[in-house]
Design an enzyme around this catalytic site. Structure first.
Site, PDB file in Angstrom:
ATOM      1  N   ARG A 248      -6.155 -14.239  -2.930  1.00  0.00           N
ATOM      2  CA  ARG A 248      -6.390 -14.855  -1.991  1.00  0.00           C
ATOM      3  C   ARG A 248      -7.696 -16.202  -1.134  1.00  0.00           C
ATOM      4  NH1 ARG A 248     -10.414 -12.911   1.745  1.00  0.00           N
ATOM      5  NH2 ARG A 248     -10.433 -11.828   0.221  1.00  0.00           N
TER       6      ARG A 248
ATOM      7  N   ARG B 289       2.785  -0.485  -3.457  1.00  0.00           N
ATOM      8  CA  ARG B 289       2.038  -1.986  -2.530  1.00  0.00           C
ATOM      9  C   ARG B 289       3.727  -3.291  -2.363  1.00  0.00           C
ATOM     10  NH1 ARG B 289      -2.951  -1.006  -4.052  1.00  0.00           N
ATOM     11  NH2 ARG B 289      -3.190  -0.369  -6.034  1.00  0.00           N
TER      12      ARG B 289
ATOM     13  N   THR C 109     -10.747   2.254  -5.169  1.00  0.00           N
ATOM     14  CA  THR C 109     -10.209   2.392  -6.596  1.00  0.00           C
ATOM     15  C   THR C 109     -11.353   1.785  -7.521  1.00  0.00           C
ATOM     16  OG1 THR C 109      -8.280   1.692  -6.265  1.00  0.00           O
ATOM     17  CG2 THR C 109      -8.636   1.322  -8.384  1.00  0.00           C
TER      18      THR C 109
ATOM     19  N   ASP D 169      -4.306   7.609  -5.763  1.00  0.00           N
ATOM     20  CA  ASP D 169      -3.985   7.274  -4.008  1.00  0.00           C
ATOM     21  C   ASP D 169      -2.873   6.091  -4.144  1.00  0.00           C
ATOM     22  OD1 ASP D 169      -4.315   6.538  -0.986  1.00  0.00           O
ATOM     23  OD2 ASP D 169      -5.382   4.886  -1.637  1.00  0.00           O
TER      24      ASP D 169
ATOM     25  N   THR E 235      -0.354  11.750  -2.063  1.00  0.00           N
ATOM     26  CA  THR E 235      -1.853  11.329  -2.437  1.00  0.00           C
ATOM     27  C   THR E 235      -2.573  12.790  -3.625  1.00  0.00           C
ATOM     28  OG1 THR E 235      -3.748  10.163  -0.811  1.00  0.00           O
ATOM     29  CG2 THR E 235      -4.679  11.381  -1.998  1.00  0.00           C
TER      30      THR E 235
ATOM     31  N   ASP F 100     -10.450   6.415   2.699  1.00  0.00           N
ATOM     32  CA  ASP F 100     -10.342   6.531   1.901  1.00  0.00           C
ATOM     33  C   ASP F 100     -11.137   5.392   1.732  1.00  0.00           C
ATOM     34  OD1 ASP F 100      -9.933   6.612  -1.296  1.00  0.00           O
ATOM     35  OD2 ASP F 100      -8.014   5.107  -0.813  1.00  0.00           O
TER      36      ASP F 100
ATOM     37  N   GLU G  17      -8.986   7.262  -8.675  1.00  0.00           N
ATOM     38  CA  GLU G  17     -10.120   7.604  -7.375  1.00  0.00           C
ATOM     39  C   GLU G  17     -10.791   8.982  -7.680  1.00  0.00           C
ATOM     40  OE1 GLU G  17      -9.687   6.641  -3.444  1.00  0.00           O
ATOM     41  OE2 GLU G  17      -8.348   5.139  -3.772  1.00  0.00           O
TER      42      GLU G  17
ATOM     43  N   HIS H 240     -12.067  -4.177  -8.362  1.00  0.00           N
ATOM     44  CA  HIS H 240     -11.478  -3.546  -7.824  1.00  0.00           C
ATOM     45  C   HIS H 240     -10.941  -4.674  -6.069  1.00  0.00           C
ATOM     46  CE1 HIS H 240      -7.805  -1.623  -5.758  1.00  0.00           C
ATOM     47  NE2 HIS H 240      -7.860  -2.007  -4.928  1.00  0.00           N
TER      48      HIS H 240
ATOM     49  N   GLU I 293      -3.821   4.457  -7.799  1.00  0.00           N
ATOM     50  CA  GLU I 293      -5.148   4.365  -7.701  1.00  0.00           C
ATOM     51  C   GLU I 293      -6.020   5.233  -8.043  1.00  0.00           C
ATOM     52  OE1 GLU I 293      -5.892   3.074  -3.992  1.00  0.00           O
ATOM     53  OE2 GLU I 293      -5.303   0.275  -4.404  1.00  0.00           O
TER      54      GLU I 293
ATOM     55  N   GLN J 196       3.134  -2.067   1.265  1.00  0.00           N
ATOM     56  CA  GLN J 196       1.555  -2.810   1.712  1.00  0.00           C
ATOM     57  C   GLN J 196       0.887  -3.999   2.503  1.00  0.00           C
ATOM     58  OE1 GLN J 196      -1.505  -1.381  -1.161  1.00  0.00           O
ATOM     59  NE2 GLN J 196      -3.237  -2.290   0.766  1.00  0.00           N
TER      60      GLN J 196
ATOM     61  N   LYS K 239      -0.099   4.478   2.139  1.00  0.00           N
ATOM     62  CA  LYS K 239      -0.788   4.940   1.467  1.00  0.00           C
ATOM     63  C   LYS K 239      -0.884   6.493   1.753  1.00  0.00           C
ATOM     64  CE  LYS K 239      -3.654   1.855   0.056  1.00  0.00           C
ATOM     65  NZ  LYS K 239      -4.592   1.765  -1.677  1.00  0.00           N
TER      66      LYS K 239
ATOM     67  N   GLU L 119      -3.850  -4.803 -10.136  1.00  0.00           N
ATOM     68  CA  GLU L 119      -4.968  -5.759 -10.651  1.00  0.00           C
ATOM     69  C   GLU L 119      -4.486  -5.706 -11.892  1.00  0.00           C
ATOM     70  OE1 GLU L 119      -8.848  -3.913 -11.082  1.00  0.00           O
ATOM     71  OE2 GLU L 119      -8.528  -2.910  -9.842  1.00  0.00           O
TER      72      GLU L 119
HETATM   73 MN    MN Z   1      -6.949   3.970  -2.168  1.00  0.00          MN
END
Ligand code: MN
Length: 440
Positions: free
Chosen positions: A152, A246, A369, A242, A266, A137, A210, A144, A208, A249, A262, A383
């Site tokens: 960050r 969160r 994404t 995907d 999928t 991926d 994709e 994104h 996500e 993650q 993840k 997001e």
């Molecule tokens: Mn992804």
């Protein structure tokens, strides 16, 4: 070379004797002809979507509609997965697609025989089109990546390597599932509000949006694929969700990257739209923004920059249990375009193989994404949550992340003025409540 090959199968004037294939909104006009695996009566085999019908390939062979190279290609699509067909590469899929176009076209003398090989799509179960070898991926949208990186470092939201190479991680092939299969909320470990680890049903379940590329014959170990040849190693495309936990993650991914957040599941759409069918929708690669560094030469090719992108619009629709009970239409919460990808799929393949890593037939590459610059192009909830804290559906229901019973559906359309639009079918799944944790 990844030169787009536009021929009579793409002719906008071409119509099918299958009436539903001529309906303006169909995903599957005769210009598309995507391959998939259908099952009826316990029997799985290859087929081709045409309007609301599927042409059963073993039936077409038995009816004597296919001969020579075309029959050999169709024989490779008689099993429970399309990998043997994908192994024939773009030339093999091309001869089969061209013959199927002739059979299904208005005025075909094979109409009577072929009509007996049609299965209504509504009566067939659609299975995973291929056995997925490996699943990589990517993260190819700067919008994104930038939105998520802003927390960050607001000044430098893109990671240092983003504009120099297509970033990716190795994801999990065994958990790739076909559209329609529900996704049970997984369990996972994350940091609780006080920072102490907790384990339980994940709380921040996300999608996500994709786009997936499926590999045909590619390379042997140790043999990189240059960008100029990379597009030809991709035989088909699909929609890809995907699913992402969160909260898990955030806790697990430093410093080795996403893992259980993840691999939970999928979802992909059931039809492989061939690279040939998408030829009329070739578009320029992403135009660098002011100040972008030029990528290194191994990632650059003149033809790929001119035609390595795709004009495909993608949409995300959501329904909640209450919306379905009220008979409400699905709410479109994102509209985006493959034009927003910073890297072409050829660049992804070239980079993936640049160290000699071999790609196999049936390998799946996700785009990452596909977010755009505008708020309606935010292609995952992370997001939206970061910028707005959540969202409100048309009936007033509020969401942060996905709740049990919510259903997420992706659709996609390749569109270009003067061309018949083609679609990808649905990539949909409903969230089920977490299963009880197993007891000893
Ligand atoms: Mn992804």
């Amino acid at each position: 070379m990844g030169i787009p090959l536009v021929d009579s199968t793409h002719d906008p004037a071409l119509r099918s004797w299958v009436a539903s294939a001529n309906a303006p909104g169909t995903d599957f006009p005769i210009q598309n002809l995507p391959f998939g695996i259908l099952r009826t009566g316990g029997h799985a085999r290859g087929g081709v979507a045409i309007g609301d019908e599927i042409l059963d390939l073993p039936a077409a062979l038995a009816a004597g509609l296919l001969a020579g190279d075309v029959a050999r290609a169709a024989e490779a699509a008689t099993g429970e997965a399309l990998n043997p067909l994908l192994a024939l590469g773009r030339p093999g899929l091309r001869v089969l697609r061209q013959r199927l176009s002739a059979i299904l076209a208005e005025g075909s003398e094979d109409r009577a025989k072929a009509a007996r090989c049609l299965v209504p799509m509504a009566e067939a179960e659609l299975l995973l089109p291929m056995q997925v070898g490996n699943f990589t991926d990517f993260m190819a949208s700067r919008y994104h990546t930038g939105r998520l990186g802003r927390r960050r470092d607001p000044q430098n939201p893109l990671p240092p390597s983003f504009l120099h190479l297509p970033i990716a991680y190795h994801s999990r092939a065994t958990t790739v599932r076909v559209s329609g299969e529900p996704v049970a909320r997984p369990h996972g470990q994350s940091a609780g509000p006080d920072g102490a680890p907790r384990f339980g049903p994940v709380q921040s379940l996300d999608f996500e949006l994709e786009f997936g590329a499926v590999m045909g014959p590619a390379n042997r170990l140790g043999e990189p694929i240059p960008v100029a040849r990379a597009a030809d190693s991709i035989v088909g495309y699909c929609l890809l969700n995907d699913w992402s936990a969160r909260d898990v993650q955030r806790f697990e991914m430093m410093p080795l990257g996403p893992f259980l957040s993840k691999s939970l599941s999928t979802t992909i759409s059931p039809w492989l739209v061939t690279a040939d069918a998408l030829a009329p929708f070739a578009a320029p690669a992403f135009a660098p923004l002011q100040g972008d560094p030029a990528p290194l030469p191994y990632l650059m090719d003149t033809d790929d920059q001119a035609t390595g992108g795709l004009d495909v619009t993608l949409r995300v629709a959501v329904t909640t249990p209450r919306m379905r009970a009220e008979g409400a239409a699905p709410a479109i919460i994102c509209t985006s375009s493959l034009r927003h990808l910073n890297w072409t799929f050829a660049q992804m393949v070239a980079h993936h193989t640049s160290n000699g890593c071999d790609l196999r037939i049936g390998d799946l590459l996700g785009s990452g994404t596909v977010s755009g610059p505008e708020p309606d192009g935010r292609a995952c909830l992370a997001e939206v949550v970061m910028e707005d804290g959540g969202f409100t559906l048309p009936n007033g229901e509020k969401r942060v992340f996905l709740e049990d019973g919510d259903e997420v559906t992706f659709t996609g359309r390749a569109e270009r003025p003067g061309r018949v639009p083609i679609g990808f079918g649905r990539c949909a799944a409903r969230i089920l409540p977490a299963r009880p944790w197993p007891t000893a």
